[in-house]
Design an enzyme around this catalytic site. Sequence first.
Site: not given
Ligand SMILES: NC(=O)c1ccc[n+]([C@@H]2O[C@H](COP(=O)([O-])OP(=O)(O)OC[C@H]3O[C@@H](n4cnc5c(N)ncnc54)[C@H](OP(=O)(O)O)[C@@H]3O)[C@@H](O)[C@H]2O)c1
Length: 337
Positions: A143
Amino acid sequence: MKVGIVGVTGYTGLELLRILSNHPHVEVTYLSSKSFVGKSLKDVYPFELDETVLQDIEVERFEDCDVLFTALPAGVSYELVKDLKNTKVIDLGADFRFDDPSLYEKHYGKKLSNYETCERAYGLTELNREKIKNAKFVGNPGCYPTAVLLATAPLAKNDALGTSEIFVDAKSGVSGAGRKQDESYTFCELNENLKPYNLVDHRHVPEMEEKLEALFKKKINVVFAPHLIPMNRGILCTIYLKTSLSIEEIHRMYREFYQDEFFVHVLPIGTYPTTKWCLGTNHVFISLTKDERTDTLIVMSALDNLMKGASGQAVQNMNVMFCFEEQTALKFKAVYP
Ligand SMILES: NC(=O)c1ccc[n+]([C@@H]2O[C@H](COP(=O)([O-])OP(=O)(O)OC[C@H]3O[C@@H](n4cnc5c(N)ncnc54)[C@H](OP(=O)(O)O)[C@@H]3O)[C@@H](O)[C@H]2O)c1
């Protein structure tokens, strides 16, 4: 077209689903979770009307999808998808972002097997459309890098950066950290609070520097100071750099550079962006100010971290890869106020 979302229960996964529910050419056929397998999405999030049962992560099922979004923590996606034959992948984490595998290894602490042979494109749509079009794997940008690269790219094209350093003061809403549970993200820690974190050695620095070097054809150092602010979404980056050009010249240069872009807006001189203008949208607002006394250009960029900073851009990339109109399903206007 059949679409899967691996990690739909996270913030970016849910945002993907929100966007894709407006997409006329796709059907979401596979939703996976780690913690809620067997429940429906509606069981986990009662506001979701989707009764689809959340599946375990099964690599065999990935091939049923034309495109798979992986919205997982860094280091998880790569091994799951790297051998897929026919399915295209857009990864929202960091696994496919780097050209140089040693940077990933150093900053994410993991060696990815056969990384050199994995054909991938960096998914900053406005700057890399041609490569994205034909890519099998797209590494959707971080981001902060999206905000910083869009805010500086026009200078690269015109070789107008006076030094090899830029200074970035960045503020992000808390959803940028995902849905994880951690003491430092609790209400009392963040409410009515402005919190600096990971100064100088944030993981997005090597990503920004690698892409800036490719744009500017020289090494650019990024001095980066990120902060969490007590709001859900939004990023505002304020970038300080040196250029000898006048503000009028720079403004003209930025306007020309983005004249054909639907999502990137260069504001009139003297107008500053706010995060609320982007709330729930894929739009980015950029402002330019010059402090003539110190010869310093101040560039500001504002975006929604879950949209242009993550899921919005991911769908924009999907549209490019599958030759849909690029704005399809992304014409949201800001939720305002
Ligand atoms: N948040 C942002 O603004 C943003 C912006 C750009 C990029 N990103 C990137 O996008 C990705 C997702 O971010 P997010 O904010 O959506 O994260 P999040 O809200 O923490 O969600 C993580 C997801 O991954 C799953 N998960 C966690 N550990 C896992 C594992 N070991 N094996 C398989 N599944 C797993 C979780 O499943 P459960 O819920 O079922 O446990 C959940 O669905 C990250 O790499 C982050 O750096 C995020």
